[in-house]
Design a protein around this motif. Structure first.
Motif, PDB file in Angstrom:
ATOM      1  N   LEU A   7      -3.904 -10.879   0.468  1.00 28.18           N
ATOM      2  CA  LEU A   7      -2.893 -10.204  -0.456  1.00 28.18           C
ATOM      3  C   LEU A   7      -1.473 -10.449  -0.188  1.00 28.18           C
ATOM      4  O   LEU A   7      -1.160 -10.343   0.884  1.00 28.18           O
ATOM      5  N   GLY A   9       2.982 -10.258  -2.031  1.00 22.86           N
ATOM      6  CA  GLY A   9       3.588  -9.723  -3.104  1.00 22.86           C
ATOM      7  C   GLY A   9       4.959 -10.654  -3.259  1.00 22.86           C
ATOM      8  O   GLY A   9       5.501 -11.346  -2.275  1.00 22.86           O
ATOM      9  N   ALA A  44       6.268  -7.533  -6.848  1.00 17.36           N
ATOM     10  CA  ALA A  44       6.780  -6.402  -6.220  1.00 17.36           C
ATOM     11  C   ALA A  44       8.247  -5.839  -6.943  1.00 17.36           C
ATOM     12  O   ALA A  44       9.356  -6.127  -6.348  1.00 17.36           O
ATOM     13  N   ASP A 145       1.426  -1.121  -0.438  1.00 18.26           N
ATOM     14  CA  ASP A 145       0.974  -2.176  -0.984  1.00 18.26           C
ATOM     15  C   ASP A 145      -0.248  -3.033  -0.360  1.00 18.26           C
ATOM     16  O   ASP A 145      -1.412  -3.361  -1.097  1.00 18.26           O
TER      17      ASP A 145
END
Ligand code: TRP
Length: 336
Positions: A7, A9, A44, A145
């Motif tokens: 993952l 951002g 983000a 997040d």
């Protein structure tokens, strides 16, 4: 072992540049093709509010970042691609995590310390002058997040390593206090990933204002490349590839044999003017199709939005049931 969760951002400030492409976007798109991992990529946009209080700029940057990733071929059926602000579970988790985050941990964050140091250096009497709670709490939002999607690997630049370590600390604290719900994430800092220099030879970065945007029109791209700083060696004099911005940018795009040929030409004394012209032509040819697609997407905003909404639905299908367990673990439960 189950699939890895990767993952990352992207803060929506400004326009994506060549450095973002080589250092983050291209490796992320490559990773999204792996069959042994699931990938989550998001804009983000709440993070962007820390530095950017111009609503139109925030909005515009979100569109540009999304259009860039799509134009470069991110397969959004594989990768889950969404906007942070479309996932209300993220701010919800941010608050819950704040309750187990030591203020002292946040005091040690590099970005916060740098802001305090700048105040002190300027002779200001208030070391916290101009520092918002969003800047201070930035690592908690970032932890949310990451932890909400149980990511194991978080590809980031070196400057973000500390934030991922903080997410780990926060996760451990929660797991210890309440329930073992969170996976402990690790920062993925790939030593082979290119960090490009910008026009002035420093690291290419929005904060130095030395970037070459990925999708500028052809004539602008040429002008920017011509502006890249070089030394005063004449054509015919052998040149170093090491530390040469032009070489580095070429290397980030060219194939291995092309790079080898270029090395030889450096030894043989290729002229800076000639090299700049070639670099321009090379980049222009390689970026042209993606640039056309980017331009198309900037007007087809409905499509970009629909893609992001689809990503948000997929993300929330995971986040929803998980936040329910988190709330339950901390005692936020139905009464009847
Ligand atoms: N702070 C990161 C940056 O500026 C962006 C970011 C926000 C991020 N949330 C994240 C990166 C979660 C990785 C994981 O580059």
């Amino acid at each position: 072992m189950g699939k890895q969760i990767i993952l990352t951002g992207v803060t929506t400030t400004g326009t994506p540049h060549l450095g973002n492409y080589a250092g983050a976007i291209r490796p992320a798109i490559e990773a999204s093709k792996r069959t042994d991992a699931d990938t989550f990529y998001f804009l983000a946009d709440y993070h962007s509010l820390v530095k950017n209080h111009d609503p139109d700029a925030v909005h515009r940057s979100s569109l540009e970042v999304a259009a860039t990733w799509l134009a470069l071929g991110l397969d959004t059926e594989r990768a889950i691609f969404y906007r942070q602000s479309d996932i209300p579970e993220i701010p919800e988790l941010t608050w819950i995590l704040s309750a187990v985050t030591a203020k002292g941990l946040m005091n040690r964050a590099h970005a916060y310390k740098a802001a305090v140091a700048a105040n002190e250096a300027s002779g200001s009497r208030d070391p916290d002058g101009g520092i918002t709670m969003a800047l201070f709490g930035y690592p908690v939002l970032m932890a949310a997040d990451i932890l909400l999607f149980r990511a194991n690997r978080v590809p980031v630049g070196k400057d973000q390593k500390q934030h991922v370590e903080m997410a780990r600390d926060i996760a451990q604290r929660f797991n210890h206090n309440f329930a073992e719900l969170f996976v402990l994430p690790e920062a993925d800092i790939d030593a082979h990933t290119a960090v490009l220099s910008g026009l002035d030879g420093r690291k290419m970065s929005k904060s130095y204002n030395n970037t070459i945007p990925l999708f500028v029109p052809e004539d602008k791209l040429r002008k920017l490349i011509m502006k890249i700083k070089t030394n005063s060696l004449e054509p015919g004099e052998p040149k170093e590839t090491e530390g040469c911005t032009l070489f580095q940018i070429y290397q980030a795009f060219a194939t291995a044999p092309e790079v080898e040929t270029m090395r030889t030409r450096f030894r043989e004394g290729i002229g800076w003017g000639e090299l700049k012209q070639e670099l321009f032509e090379y980049l222009d040819a390689h970026l042209r199709d993606a640039r056309n697609e980017f331009e198309r997407l900037l007007v087809d905003t409905g499509h970009v939005d629909a893609v992001l909404q689809h990503g948000a639905e997929r993300a929330r299908a995971i986040a929803g049931p998980f936040i329910a367990r988190i709330r339950d673990a901390v005692g936020i439960r139905r009464l009847g």
